[in-house]
Design a protein around this motif. Structure first.
Motif, PDB file in Angstrom:
ATOM      1  N   ARG A 164       0.893  -0.997   0.033  1.00  0.00           N
ATOM      2  CA  ARG A 164       0.123  -0.037   0.088  1.00  0.00           C
ATOM      3  C   ARG A 164       0.734   1.296   0.108  1.00  0.00           C
ATOM      4  N   GLU A 241      -4.590  -7.830   3.756  1.00  0.00           N
ATOM      5  CA  GLU A 241      -5.665  -6.693   3.385  1.00  0.00           C
ATOM      6  C   GLU A 241      -5.901  -6.385   1.956  1.00  0.00           C
ATOM      7  N   ASP A 243      -6.992  -4.220   0.447  1.00  0.00           N
ATOM      8  CA  ASP A 243      -6.441  -2.875  -0.318  1.00  0.00           C
ATOM      9  C   ASP A 243      -5.001  -3.117  -0.790  1.00  0.00           C
ATOM     10  N   ALA A 246      -5.220  -4.389  -4.163  1.00  0.00           N
ATOM     11  CA  ALA A 246      -5.735  -3.069  -4.890  1.00  0.00           C
ATOM     12  C   ALA A 246      -4.662  -2.269  -5.162  1.00  0.00           C
ATOM     13  N   HIS A 247      -4.010  -1.893  -4.354  1.00  0.00           N
ATOM     14  CA  HIS A 247      -2.759  -1.009  -4.612  1.00  0.00           C
ATOM     15  C   HIS A 247      -1.662  -1.595  -5.624  1.00  0.00           C
ATOM     16  N   SER A 331     -11.811  -9.114   3.886  1.00  0.00           N
ATOM     17  CA  SER A 331     -10.506  -8.553   4.276  1.00  0.00           C
ATOM     18  C   SER A 331     -10.172  -8.727   5.770  1.00  0.00           C
ATOM     19  N   PRO A 335      -6.570  -0.898   6.072  1.00  0.00           N
ATOM     20  CA  PRO A 335      -5.480  -0.049   5.704  1.00  0.00           C
ATOM     21  C   PRO A 335      -4.678   0.391   6.966  1.00  0.00           C
ATOM     22  N   ALA A 348     -12.192  -0.967   1.064  1.00  0.00           N
ATOM     23  CA  ALA A 348     -11.335  -1.948   0.372  1.00  0.00           C
ATOM     24  C   ALA A 348     -12.032  -2.661  -0.839  1.00  0.00           C
ATOM     25  N   MET A 351     -12.297  -0.073  -3.545  1.00  0.00           N
ATOM     26  CA  MET A 351     -11.010   0.279  -4.307  1.00  0.00           C
ATOM     27  C   MET A 351     -10.955  -0.832  -5.210  1.00  0.00           C
ATOM     28  N   MET A 352     -11.048  -2.238  -4.836  1.00  0.00           N
ATOM     29  CA  MET A 352     -10.575  -3.364  -5.698  1.00  0.00           C
ATOM     30  C   MET A 352     -11.409  -3.440  -6.643  1.00  0.00           C
ATOM     31  N   PRO A 420      -7.575   2.946   1.708  1.00  0.00           N
ATOM     32  CA  PRO A 420      -9.097   3.461   1.381  1.00  0.00           C
ATOM     33  C   PRO A 420      -9.879   3.605   2.712  1.00  0.00           C
ATOM     34  N   LEU A 428     -10.952   7.548  -5.115  1.00  0.00           N
ATOM     35  CA  LEU A 428     -10.692   6.089  -5.402  1.00  0.00           C
ATOM     36  C   LEU A 428     -11.119   5.752  -6.946  1.00  0.00           C
TER      37      LEU A 428
END
Length: 531
Positions: A164, A241, A243, A246-247, A331, A335, A348, A351-352, A420, A428
């Motif tokens: 992240r 996590e 996110d 996703a990051h 999750s 974050p 999260a 964002m995904m 997020p 986002l």
């Protein structure tokens, strides 16, 4: 004009971070303090020898250094010597010069000057541009492993990389990458390195230095029992996590958006993407079998020996039960690195969903239509789940997004400063800033009556979270508040609050709302995600 000033300020904000190791063995020439903004590399002094005299930035950054800004706060100049910086870019230096010369508020200008280059100055612990040939036989790597550009971006005061944080630490340079091949290689290297990390342990959030870097691994001092098991010499911490994954996708989609390059679509990246999709499939499963009703143990479990409840998962490392057929992805942690209460963490998931869609578009352009379709379908399933299960009717605020849900009807109504977050949903890309449900949510989470972690004291106000405690708000929440507002007074108030609490010339992780000189560790949190 006020909005423009706000955007310029936020574009360059970062937290203080540490790390003074050089990213290359090039030679540099001595430089004066007055010329500290000049490019550091490409001259006469052996950087590898010179850096041995460089102070640890963790200690350097807590002392005020001259020259001070010309504003009423007299903020210090906190950049390390050019000889001690871990990476340099003439394009970045030009941006600093151009922006600060136009800023009337000299204290804000000083924060920008200190903060915008901070990632390059202090956190590029290892970087190779991929031009040197590697011997696979010598190192015992598999085909393609650790090939090409590689970049290890540490998270400030720990010699480890969080997926992240590293994505957000590089975000402000993405728009400059097309103008600077060195920056482009640095970011490409970061994508390649993150891909290797995910292939190694897709459930983990923080990683040790890559083996080719020859940097020593560090112990996180914890006693964790995690499944799937991981290799401690490769993984620093293994909190799953959503996110973080996703990051990883976001780092690639931002790179492609700003450079047009698909150079990151390597065999290793596709393997990493496959691992991401496998995690999503596994974490979409309910706690109890939908046909038989019998308990099914989750693929991921986490238990830590601790007396802090947010540092481990209950029920033997599983967490609270989650329902079937929601379309949402579990999750285990937030974050903030705190455990979720209800595993369907809405920010999260949002964002995904966004990053899966963006990645699918890139894959379509690369003629990977079937893979793109898989990502698109998963994104649509998550998005549908958010609107069906993540939106609740609040008796005061109307339809709002919950922070966490379980699919059974239970919800956690709050927001955490770390991104997020619900506050950051428009940034986002999940909703428009004028979306009615978002506006209701925004009003709720920026009031104490609606958000238990909205903190207001004598010296500061903002959103905090359980990670630090009930007296510390995070400046990042005020910056996101400014970036999701069109009200000049709200923007000015948020920026002034952050400026006035940044007494050391850099933005802190969190601040005691009653005593702004009481702040927590220096740490590069994801402010730069929103550049």
């Amino acid at each position: 004009m006020i909005l423009l000033a706000a955007s310029v300020f936020i574009f360059g904000l970062n937290f203080v971070s540490s790390g003074v190791d050089g990213a290359s063995g090039e030679k540099i020439k001595p430089d004066t303090h007055e010329a500290a903004n000049s490019e550091a590399l490409g001259s006469e002094i052996d950087l590898r020898r010179y850096k041995l005299a460089c102070p640890d930035y963790r200690h350097y950054a807590v002392i005020s250094h001259r020259p001070f800004s010309d504003g009423p706060l007299s903020l210090p100049y906190q950049r390390p010597s050019p000889h001690c910086r871990t990476f340099s870019s003439s394009v970045v230096e030009k941006v600093i010069e151009d922006v600060t010369s136009k800023m009337e508020d000299k204290d804000l200008a000083r924060i920008f000057e200190n903060a915008f280059p901070n990632t390059l100055d202090t956190t590029v612990r290892w970087h190779v541009d991929g031009s040197a040939k590697k011997s696979k036989q010598k190192h015992g790597y598999t085909e393609g492993q650790w090939e090409g550009a590689q970049s290890f971006i540490v998270t400030g005061d720990i010699n480890a990389e969080w997926l992240r944080d590293s994505t957000n630490q590089l975000a402000q340079y993405q728009v400059l990458a097309k103008k600077d091949k060195k920056l482009e290689k640095l970011i490409l290297g970061a994508i390649n390195t993150q891909a290797e990390f995910i292939i190694e342990s897709p459930y983990c959030n923080a990683f040790q230095p890559p083996p080719p870097s020859q940097e020593p691994a560090v112990n996180n001092g914890q006693a964790d029992d995690v499944h799937p098991v991981y290799e401690p010499s490769r993984v620093f911490e293994c909190k799953y996590e959503l996110d973080s994954l996703a990051h990883f996708l976001r780092l690639g989609t931002q790179f492609h958006k700003n450079t047009g390059s698909k150079a990151f679509l390597t065999t290793r990246w596709y393997i990493a993407l496959k691992m991401v999709l496998e995690v999503l499939e596994q974490q979409a499963k309910p706690t109890f079998n939908s046909s038989t009703g019998k308990f099914e143990r989750n693929e991921y479990t986490f238990r830590r020996k601790t007396n802090i409840g947010t540092e481990t998962l209950n029920l033997g490392g599983i967490g609270n039960p989650l329902s079937n057929g929601t379309g949402l992805i579990r999750s285990a942690f937030r974050p903030s690195d705190d455990a979720t209460i209800l595993g369907f963490l809405i920010p999260a998931n949002a964002m995904m969903a966004v990053e899966l869609k963006r990645t699918a578009e890139i894959l379509k352009s690369a003629k990977k239509d079937d893979l793109a379709k898989t990502l698109q379908q998963r994104a649509e399933s998550i998005e549908k789940g958010i609107w069906e299960h993540g939106v609740i009717k609040h008796k005061i605020y109307g339809d709002v997004f919950a922070y966490e849900v379980d699919g059974y009807g239970s919800t956690v109504v709050m927001d955490d400063a770390n991104v997020p977050s619900l506050l950051a949903l428009p940034l986002l890309g999940f909703v428009a800033v004028d979306d009615k449900t978002y506006q209701n949510t925004r009003k709720m989470i920026l009031e104490k009556a609606g958000n238990p972690y909205y903190l207001n004291g004598r010296g500061f106000a903002g959103i905090g979270g359980p990670h630090i405690g009930l007296q510390y708000a995070w400046p990042i929440s005020r910056l996101i508040q400014a970036m999701t507002s069109s009200d000049d007074d709200e923007i000015i108030d948020a920026l002034q609050a952050v400026r006035d609490s940044s007494r050391l010339g850099l933005v802190h992780e969190s601040i005691n709302v009653d005593r702004v000189v009481d702040f927590t560790r220096k740490h590069p949190r994801p402010i730069l995600l929103f550049a």
